[in-house]
Design an enzyme around this catalytic site. Structure first.
Site, mmCIF file in Angstrom:
data_model
loop_
_atom_site.group_PDB
_atom_site.id
_atom_site.type_symbol
_atom_site.label_atom_id
_atom_site.label_comp_id
_atom_site.label_asym_id
_atom_site.label_seq_id
_atom_site.Cartn_x
_atom_site.Cartn_y
_atom_site.Cartn_z
ATOM 1 N N GLU A 100 1.109 -1.433 0.381
ATOM 2 C CA GLU A 100 0.231 0.219 -0.324
ATOM 3 C C GLU A 100 1.193 1.219 0.164
ATOM 4 O OE1 GLU A 100 -4.267 -1.271 2.071
ATOM 5 O OE2 GLU A 100 -1.974 -0.844 3.758
ATOM 6 N N VAL A 101 1.572 1.237 -1.020
ATOM 7 C CA VAL A 101 2.745 2.726 -0.508
ATOM 8 C C VAL A 101 1.415 3.920 -1.984
ATOM 9 C CG1 VAL A 101 5.075 3.419 -1.917
ATOM 10 C CG2 VAL A 101 5.134 0.976 -0.844
#
Ligand SMILES: *[C@@H]1O[C@H](CO)[C@@H](O)[C@H](O)[C@H]1NC(C)=O
Ligand SMILES: *[C@@H]1O[C@H](CO)[C@@H](O)[C@H](O)[C@H]1NC(C)=O
Length: 533
Positions: A329-330
């Site tokens: 989840e960057v």
């Protein structure tokens, strides 16, 4: 002390008669959870008494008295089997009346640490008024002791019995994990230790410690004390000192459980930035820094120097050969806003391909940890963005949707897989939904035998948004037990929810008896109800 009270004898046989009468139409469900691979038992039963019950080593056993893991386990299981009793040290040997559990272990690995390929196989045979337990390793012996403890039951008068039984057992998957998140809420060490106890009852063997994340950084680093000083919810009370970490690791080891630390980056690192200025990317708005921060800054060399020092420390503290590097989840928007990051990307020839930048970062971190002799695990995002990353060793599949499609893709790429998607237990499903965690078929994808062997196991995830020590146990148990059986037992023998239900109810009662606050599955009662702590 050794003579059998004759009055008691009569009571037993009277009770036996009564039992036979009551048995008509009654289904007995005492047994073992997770279900052993092969299990035969009969109605021949042997009485046990705490005064004349012993664990001991067989003469031929490589492990002998002084084997720390087993000596301590004998004491522990004595109290589990006979609640309220502790094993005495002045046992009298009473010929013919004592009950021995004789243990034999092939290797002398008493001081070692459990590994990915450690054998957990054991054979357990209860016959002729005694038990014999054989295992290749002490870890297998621990699993066998757990099984034995579950075979012992009490009649309505409180007398203990164990039936004639033969078991050959081994796990279906070598990696059976449980994740706790100690960043979104702080979990006291005591809550972690209690979870490790319950994990051992369920034969889980990996504690995945998601120790830090955006909300807080409770890990007290020796090299970077400011990380927890500034990043923990409280710098003194809401931290894990190195001694706490060592205590958790040693407690887990004694139960045959590995501790897998996760230091998730480059996203999920807001709390890191408080104690380590310049680590995170400064986000820009209309050409100027907006005062907010995004993911770790992958464009400056100091980032990698910092990570090198941190992972060096972490690698020496945590003995496991694996380390979890996160990578999920960057959010690219902050990187995109920052002119220095964009210039770096031009220089590196990445253009505006932000996944390439993430791949570059992950590759550096993976290289840092492999230089420290660690095998890295990453969340599936890293694989999704760059399947060609040659350095990936283990990918953990967590996204909902067609998770088996993802398992298949990772296995096809020749990379080991851990499946977590169907076991997100933090979502507060009602307990009666336990079957949803039971009816998971991790290998139900089209692939070769070799590809299926790359699926090394699965993991229950207990994220911490809505969970702290107040509700941790009931939210975990017994729903996590459904996953435990799926990961340990033979799939064909455990495919029926209807057959599992009474066994799980019985097992939940055992957990209560052992002090685990497991939720009820449905209407009913336990012989020993939960009495509070
Ligand atoms: C154990 O033996 C008792 C009677 O001796 C019998 O009622 C019970 O069903 C047996 N349990 C198992 C698991 O075989
Ligand atoms: C830790 O933080 C304090 C106060 O913010 C600062 O003075 C000190 O230099 C920092 N230490 C390190 C090692 O960065």
């Amino acid at each position: 002390m050794c003579s059998v009270n004759p009055g008691h004898q009569t009571r037993i046989s009277y009770n036996f008669l009564l039992l036979i009468i009551l048995q008509v139409g009654l289904r007995k469900v005492e047994g073992v959870w997770p279900l052993p691979q092969t299990f035969t038992s009969s109605t021949e039963r042997y009485p046990l008494k705490p005064q004349t019950f012993y664990f001991g080593y067989r003469q031929q056993s490589a492990a002998q008295q002084g084997c720390s893991v087993l000596d301590v386990a004998f004491k522990r299981y004595f109290s589990v089997i006979f609640p309220g009793y502790t094993s005495g040290n002045d046992h009298l040997r009473c010929e013919g009346k004592a009950f021995f559990v004789e243990i034999s272990v092939d290797s002398r690995d008493c001081e070692s640490y459990p590994k990915e390929d450690s054998s957990e196989r054991y054979n357990l045979s209860v016959a002729d008024g005694q038990a014999s337990l054989n295992a290749e390793t002490v870890w297998g012996a621990l699993r066998g002791l757990e099984t034995f403890s579950q075979l012992v039951y009490q009649d309505d008068y409180g007398s203990y019995f164990v039936n004639k039984t033969d078991i050959e057992d081994f796990p279906r998957f070598p990696f059976r994990g449980l994740l706790l998140d100690t960043s979104r809420h702080y979990l006291p060490v005591s809550a972690i230790l209690k979870t490790l106890d319950a994990m051992a009852y369920n034969k889980f063997n990996v504690f995945h410690w998601h120790i830090v994340d955006d909300p807080s950084f409770p890990y007290q680093s020796r090299t970077f004390p400011n990380l927890s000083k500034q990043g923990a919810f409280h710098p003194m009370t809401h931290i894990y000192r190195q001694s706490d970490v060592r205590r958790v690791i040693s407690y887990a080891r004694m139960r045959g459980i590995r501790v897998l630390p996760e230091f998730d980056s480059p996203g999920h690192t807001k709390s890191w930035g408080r104690g380590q200025p310049d680590l995170l990317t400064s986000c820009y708005k209309r050409g100027i820094p907006s005062g907010t921060f995004g993911a770790v800054n992958p464009a400056q060399p100091s980032t990698y120097q910092f990570m090198m020092s941190l992972f060096k420390e972490v690698s020496s503290l945590f003995p496991d050969s694996y380390i979890h590097l996160g990578g999920d989840e960057v959010d690219f928007s902050c990187w995109r806003s920052n002119p220095y990051i964009r210039a770096f990307m031009q220089k590196m020839g990445f253009g505006v391909d932000f996944p390439k930048l993430q791949a570059f970062y992950m590759e550096n971190i993976v290289n840092i940890t492999s230089a420290l002799n660690k095998t890295s695990i990453v969340w599936q995002d890293v694989f999704d963005y760059h399947e060609q990353l040659s350095s990936l060793s283990v990918v953990e599949v967590w996204k909902q949707g067609c998770y088996l499609c993802e398992v298949r893709r990772v296995a096809k790429a020749g990379i080991r897989v851990i499946l977590a998607s169907p076991w997100y237990l933090d979502q507060p499903g009602p307990t009666h939904n336990w079957a949803r965690y039971y009816t998971v078929w991790p290998l139900a994808f089209t692939g070769t035998e070799d590809q299926k062997r790359l699926v090394i196991g699965g993991e229950v995830c207990m994220w911490g948004e809505y969970v702290d020590a107040a509700n941790l146990s009931p939210r975990l148990w017994p729903r996590a037990s459904a996953a435990a059986e799926r990961l340990w037992s033979d799939e064909k023998q455990t495919s029926s929810v209807d057959n599992a239900f009474p066994r799980l109810q019985e097992f939940r009662c055992k957990l209560l008896r052992r002090g685990v606050q497991a939720e009820p599955l449905h209407v009913g009662h336990c012989k020993h109800e939960y009495q509070g702590v």
